[in-house]
Write a protein that holds these residues in place. Structure first.
Motif, PDB file in Angstrom:
ATOM      1  N   PHE A 190       0.834  -1.197   0.000  1.00  8.12           N
ATOM      2  CA  PHE A 190       0.000   0.000   0.000  1.00  8.12           C
ATOM      3  C   PHE A 190       0.873   1.252   0.000  1.00  8.12           C
ATOM      4  N   ARG A 191       2.011   1.171   0.648  1.00  7.45           N
ATOM      5  CA  ARG A 191       2.927   2.313   0.641  1.00  7.45           C
ATOM      6  C   ARG A 191       3.411   2.610  -0.775  1.00  7.45           C
ATOM      7  N   ALA A 221       2.581   6.391   3.617  1.00  3.21           N
ATOM      8  CA  ALA A 221       1.985   5.373   4.470  1.00  3.21           C
ATOM      9  C   ALA A 221       3.116   4.652   5.184  1.00  3.21           C
ATOM     10  N   ASN A 222       3.110   4.736   6.499  1.00  2.00           N
ATOM     11  CA  ASN A 222       4.238   4.222   7.280  1.00  2.00           C
ATOM     12  C   ASN A 222       4.033   2.756   7.645  1.00  2.00           C
ATOM     13  N   ILE A 254      -1.805   0.041   8.571  1.00  2.00           N
ATOM     14  CA  ILE A 254      -2.027   0.575   7.225  1.00  2.00           C
ATOM     15  C   ILE A 254      -3.502   0.422   6.828  1.00  2.00           C
ATOM     16  N   GLY A 255      -4.045   1.459   6.233  1.00  3.21           N
ATOM     17  CA  GLY A 255      -5.428   1.442   5.770  1.00  3.21           C
ATOM     18  C   GLY A 255      -6.329   2.270   6.647  1.00  3.21           C
ATOM     19  N   SER A 256      -6.282   2.006   7.946  1.00  2.00           N
ATOM     20  CA  SER A 256      -7.132   2.767   8.863  1.00  2.00           C
ATOM     21  C   SER A 256      -6.409   3.978   9.420  1.00  2.00           C
ATOM     22  N   SER A 257      -5.071   3.932   9.450  1.00  2.00           N
ATOM     23  CA  SER A 257      -4.271   5.040   9.985  1.00  2.00           C
ATOM     24  C   SER A 257      -2.871   4.933   9.383  1.00  2.00           C
ATOM     25  N   ALA A 258      -1.859   5.352  10.127  1.00  2.00           N
ATOM     26  CA  ALA A 258      -0.449   5.161   9.748  1.00  2.00           C
ATOM     27  C   ALA A 258      -0.015   5.936   8.518  1.00  2.00           C
ATOM     28  N   VAL A 259      -0.720   7.012   8.162  1.00  2.00           N
ATOM     29  CA  VAL A 259      -0.207   7.938   7.157  1.00  2.00           C
ATOM     30  C   VAL A 259       0.387   9.137   7.897  1.00  2.00           C
TER      31      VAL A 259
END
Length: 565
Positions: free
Chosen positions: A195-196, A214-215, A247-252
């Motif tokens: 996704f990143r 995206a981390n 990833i997906g719900s947060s972590a940006v």
């Protein structure tokens, strides 16, 4: 009251708080940052931008990104934007749909056959619109035996163990981070990229958001990273957890400058107009009722104006908000590293009100404030009594000599119930409607009501049910002792009774006091759950319980595997 208490409680608290943001008309954006203006104060802060007709009208950062090293916040400070990340996941899914690589009515199990829970008929649209019924992975992780690293890998393992849903797919809306974690994994399955990688090539690079990513590495060194804090006494506490990369719900991670670019793109639907239009479409339940959520975007209304927005919050203390009002061509962004603020309440409403005409004080909300019918004494008696709200809080309904009803929620002041029909009431103080249900099928006008459903903004907020007052019960805490196992999480909780009290204990949560509300319902004093509901066998012995953590994680089953006496 633990932190998982239902929103109605918060609404009732807020109604007694005076917040000076009722449409002054001449509020200047700079005013909202006054509390952070004194640079001699070492405190966290906010980065704020206001965009009107595509132009930046206001941009400022105040407070500190790092208190230990006394580094001020600035427009380049990098924040964990929390659930604002769902917009980027929504963009990815919408883009794949526009490219005909994915369909809303595809079965989710087609892409994730290893997750048996998806066999319940969960479709892509159920994930997008939060109507899947999947329990929230955040609550599951908090109870699990997993360590501090919380990534998609750990989340998928938790979902894989699930055997039950909160509700049947398509029948309710209930926000769950699980949905967007799975959507990001599905994007990876379809595209063959992480996704990143996909978001960098298809989103951040085209929009020239050069500081956003995206981390997927929780230990990555991030230049200009802001650290999050909470207030603690007269200082601040550091609770940063660098082990989450969900990833997906947060972590940006992003900064104010990049989020301005994104807000402008959302407003103008630039580069990918078909994708942005799809993102702004509301979802729908199976019964045809619309859902005020699109592709990672909440689609609501404020003071009779449509708004498109999303907020974010992390356990570490990041608080974020992006919102815009299409008919005013107005948008704002709030990025904060101060866990005690609420962006839409503390800042967002002030911004919107400063661009709208003044309005008269309308109290706590739009629920009717005048009665539609007049109750008789006999009618009023049907409602009077003791209840439990969502198995968590005591509720008392009383009637005076003139058949006027009041309701008192545990720890709050009495407030009037305004009759609308012979079984429904307005609760203006919480902008709520309360609809009562009789326990009898005969509809006898003297039968007392046994329960009620509470609606806020047309959505079910919770239920109240009559109870037997606990002070009238003789509770044998020893009957509750034992080891209890959840096969869905593969964890064991121990219940112990001593000194006339009952405690729940496991290695991750520690020992927590359980306060009884009824013989069946106990409320943990902190953390572990919002309520625990015990079941009994034919010999009146405890044989298990259902654990709830608010609406996002309902009825997780535990069965007694060993008694302790």
């Amino acid at each position: 009251m633990n932190k998982y208490s239902i929103n109605l409680y918060l609404l009732l608290i807020l109604c007694f708080i005076t917040i000076s943001m009722n449409g002054q008309g001449d509020t200047q954006p700079i005013d909202i940052l006054d509390r952070w203006e004194d640079i001699t104060k070492m405190q966290p802060g906010v980065s704020v931008a206001i965009i009107e007709s595509g132009e930046i009208k206001f941009k400022k950062s105040v407070g500190y990104a790092n208190l230990e090293y006394q580094i001020p916040l600035n427009e380049n400070s990098i924040f964990d934007i929390a659930s604002l990340a769902k917009q980027f996941t929504g963009f990815a899914v919408a883009k794949l749909i526009v490219e005909e690589k994915l369909r809303l009515n595809d079965e989710a199990r087609t892409y994730l056959p290893e997750l048996g829970i998806l066999d319940s008929g969960i479709l892509i649209k159920h994930l997008v619109y939060h109507t899947s019924g999947l329990r929230d992975v955040g609550g599951l992780f908090a109870l699990s035996n997993q360590g501090e690293i919380f990534s998609s890998k750990e989340a998928l393992a938790l979902v894989k163990g699930q055997r039950n849903l909160n509700f049947s797919p398509g029948t309710e809306y209930d926000y769950s981070n699980t949905n967007y974690v799975l959507l990001a994994v599905i994007v990876e399955k379809i595209t063959g990229q992480s996704f990143r990688e996909w978001s960098e090539a298809n989103l951040f690079s085209p929009f020239k958001m050069r500081s956003s990513f995206a981390n997927d590495n929780p230990y990555e060194i991030i230049n200009n990273r802001a650290v999050a804090y909470y207030s603690k006494d007269s200082s601040f506490s550091f609770q940063q957890n660098n082990g989450m990369s969900l990833i997906g719900s947060s972590a940006v991670y992003s900064n104010l400058n990049d989020m301005i670019i994104w807000a402008q793109a959302l407003q103008k639907e630039s580069l990918f107009p078909e994708v942005f239009k799809l993102m702004k479409n509301k979802g729908e339940l199976d019964n045809g009722q619309s859902v005020d959520y699109g592709f990672g975007l909440s689609l609501g209304n404020y003071r009779d104006h449509d708004i498109i927005e999303h907020s974010g919050a992390t356990p570490a203390g990041f608080r974020t908000q992006l919102a815009f009002m299409p008919d005013k061509d107005l948008a704002f962004i709030v990025l904060s590293n101060w866990g005690d603020i609420e962006p839409i309440r503390d800042l967002g409403k002030v911004i919107f009100n400063s661009y709208l005409p003044p309005q008269e004080d309308q109290g706590a909300g739009s629920a009717p404030t005048a009665p539609s019918i007049e109750l008789t004494e006999q009618m009023a008696k049907r409602f009077v009594g003791e209840y439990l709200f969502n198995n968590e809080m005591y509720v008392t309904i009383r009637a005076d000599n003139e058949a006027n009803l009041t309701i008192e929620l545990e720890g709050q002041e009495e407030t009037p119930l305004i009759p609308l029909t012979d079984s429904s009431f307005s609760l203006p103080v919480a902008s709520a409607i309360v609809v009562f249900h009789s326990g009898s099928a005969s509809k006898n006008q003297t039968d007392r009501f046994e329960s009620a459903t509470v609606f806020v903004g047309g959505d079910v907020e919770g239920k109240i049910e009559r109870k037997r007052a606990v002070e009238k019960l003789i509770i044998d805490h020893k009957n509750y002792q034992g080891l209890f196992h959840s096969s869905e999480l593969n964890i064991v909780f121990e219940l112990e009774a001593f000194d006339g009290k009952l405690y729940i204990n496991n290695t991750k949560m520690g020992k927590v006091l359980l306060n009884e509300k009824t013989k069946e319902v106990f409320i943990p004093e902190e953390g572990v759950a919002s309520s625990i509901v015990f079941s009994f066998n034919s010999s009146n012995e405890v044989d298990g319980f259902l654990l709830n953590r608010g609406s996002r994680m309902r009825d997780l089953e535990f069965f007694k595997i060993k008694s302790v006496h």
